[in-house]
Design a protein around this motif. Structure first.
Motif, PDB file in Angstrom:
ATOM      1  N   UNK A   1       0.845  -1.207   0.000  1.00  0.00           N
ATOM      2  CA  UNK A   1       0.000   0.000   0.000  1.00  0.00           C
ATOM      3  C   UNK A   1       0.879   1.255   0.000  1.00  0.00           C
ATOM      4  N   UNK A   2       1.925   1.261   0.845  1.00  0.00           N
ATOM      5  CA  UNK A   2       2.786   2.429   0.935  1.00  0.00           C
ATOM      6  C   UNK A   2       3.586   2.631  -0.343  1.00  0.00           C
ATOM      7  N   UNK A   3       3.957   1.502  -0.974  1.00  0.00           N
ATOM      8  CA  UNK A   3       4.700   1.610  -2.236  1.00  0.00           C
ATOM      9  C   UNK A   3       3.865   2.335  -3.273  1.00  0.00           C
ATOM     10  N   UNK A   4       2.572   1.996  -3.288  1.00  0.00           N
ATOM     11  CA  UNK A   4       1.684   2.652  -4.252  1.00  0.00           C
ATOM     12  C   UNK A   4       1.526   4.125  -3.926  1.00  0.00           C
ATOM     13  N   UNK A   5       1.534   4.417  -2.633  1.00  0.00           N
ATOM     14  CA  UNK A   5       1.292   5.795  -2.203  1.00  0.00           C
ATOM     15  C   UNK A   5       2.492   6.696  -2.395  1.00  0.00           C
ATOM     16  N   UNK A   6       3.668   6.140  -2.112  1.00  0.00           N
ATOM     17  CA  UNK A   6       4.866   7.012  -2.125  1.00  0.00           C
ATOM     18  C   UNK A   6       5.450   7.178  -3.529  1.00  0.00           C
TER      19      UNK A   6
END
Lengths: 107, 346
Positions: A102-107
């Motif tokens: 999820x964070x990879x997609x966000x950052x």
């Protein structure tokens, strides 16, 4: 001073993952000091003042169990995952993988 | 020597820990320190000595700091109780302020120009003392509550306090009109009970009778003014019990303020309080007179025996009627509450 907000955020992040890191290392029995060294070898340095109270808390929550053993003429406390802790770990891993993607997609 | 240093260090940490876990944590710290010394000795190729022990102890941290890590965060008044603590504090500060202003007014009207600076200073000192007493008591009560909650491990659900559970917005519509707590009534009861606690416990001397000050204005003779205390020792015997009832009423009303509606528990609590009130009023009716003033004292104050006799009769009968009214009103309230509790539980 400039780095203070950065360090605070990093501290919060690390605080969040310490429980998971500790649980992941306790599939096999370990005493506190060896656990600290093991985590350090993996790049995670934990303060003693954080680890030992944490181990006690996890034990009181039923995720760990401990026993005292006499080794080289002195007692050592060994910690290991309880059945409950063992059942929880795969779920934590799954949750962690989800958070990372999820964070990879966000950052 | 190095063992002594470790022993001293460990016991320094231990004395800051609760008895229940002390021995276990002490044993654990001792074991960790020995591991650290062993590792350091292997790395440096030197035997363990005092210098090395001191280094290890320094890196492990000051005893109070180490003990604190095992204790976790402790509060005198924690986040769970803090909002309600602030609410009580605000109410108490406002009520104390109003009472102090009234006290100052009374004091000024009684001295009327004479020693008014001294009176104002005394009133301010009284006000400060009242505030400090009130603050101290509130903090003490909340600290005890916090300690009790801490001992219970946060497992106790206190009605009216913010608790970590799923909140359903639909519960807002479930509160029927008779169950709705009336904000105005609640605040009036809190203020009234607080005023009663403060006046009867701290300023009982202001409850008395002073005849008209007209004669003073006419001839300026202050020494002629007599103050007749109205309430007898028999009355003050009931004050601790009444104070408990008033304090419980305040707590109940604060809980009601937070919840916004009545529940079976709060109704049962009120029924209990009303019954205690009825019993106290009954005991007051059956016991010695609550009036301290005598016809003689009133005659001296009023300068008229007939007026004093009439006033004494009015006072005695007034108290009896008041007590009967409070008993009858209490019984009606209890019946009403029981009816609502039964109706509400259906």
């Amino acid at each position: 001073m400039e780095n203070e907000p950065f360090e605070n955020v990093i501290l919060e992040l690390r605080r969040g993952i310490i429980v998971m890191a500790v649980l992941s290392r306790l599939g096999e029995e370990q005493y506190g000091y060896s656990l600290i060294n093991g985590l350090k070898e993996h790049g995670l340095e934990i303060d003693q003042g954080t680890l030992y109270p944490l181990l006690r808390r996890l034990e009181s929550q039923g995720l760990l169990q401990s026993n005292w053993r006499i080794e080289a003429d002195r007692p050592r406390r060994y910690y290991i995952l309880s059945d409950e802790g063992r059942a929880l770990l795969p779920r934590l891993k799954e949750e962690w993988t989800g958070i990372v993607s999820m964070m990879k997609k966000m950052l | 020597m190095s063992t002594n240093l470790i022993d001293t260090y460990v016991s320094e940490v231990g004395r800051r820990l609760p008895k229940k876990t002390r021995a276990d944590i002490e044993a654990e710290i001792r074991s960790i320190l020995q591991d650290m010394l062993e590792e350091r000795s292997q790395k440096t190729g030197k035997p363990v000595d005092d210098e090395m022990t001191l280094e290890v102890l320094k890196s492990y941290g000051a005893p109070e700091k180490v003990a604190a890590t095992y204790l976790g965060e402790r509060y005198l008044i924690g986040p769970r109780l803090y909002p309600i603590f602030m609410l009580v504090l605000r109410i108490v500060l406002v009520v104390t302020g109003v009472l102090a202003a009234i006290g100052l007014g009374i004091a000024l009207s009684q001295t009327l120009g004479h020693h008014s600076a001294e009176t104002i200073i005394k009133a301010i000192a009284n006000f400060a003392t009242s505030i400090m007493t009130a603050l101290g008591n509130i903090v003490l009560i909340f600290a005890i509550l916090e300690w009790a909650l801490f001992r219970a491990g946060g497992k106790v659900e206190v009605k009216g306090l913010p608790i970590e559970k799923e909140w359903d917005p639909r519960s807002l519509t479930k509160v029927s009109a008779p169950n709705q707590a009336k904000m105005g009534e609640t605040i009036v009861e809190i203020v009234g009970c607080f005023a009663a606690i403060v006046i009867f416990n701290f300023y009982p001397q202001i409850i008395g009778f002073t005849p008209s000050l007209n004669s003073v204005f006419e001839n300026g003779n202050w020494s002629s003014v007599t103050f007749v205390p109205l309430l007898s020792e028999a009355f003050f015997y009931y004050i601790p019990y009444l104070t408990l009832v008033w304090a419980s009423t305040i707590i109940l009303n604060i809980v009601l303020l937070r919840m916004g509606h009545w529940t079976t528990v709060t109704r049962v609590f009120v029924i209990g309080l009303k019954v205690i009130n009825i019993l106290i009023a009954g005991a007051m009716l059956a016991g010695s007179s609550l009036i301290a003033a005598t016809t003689g004292a009133l005659t001296n104050a009023l300068g008229d025996a007939e007026a004093a006799r009439i006033m004494m009769t009015l006072l005695t009968q007034g108290v009896r009627v008041g007590l009967w009214l409070s008993i009858i009103g209490g019984i009606i309230d209890v019946i009403r509450m029981i009816y609502r509790t039964v109706a509400g539980s259906k």
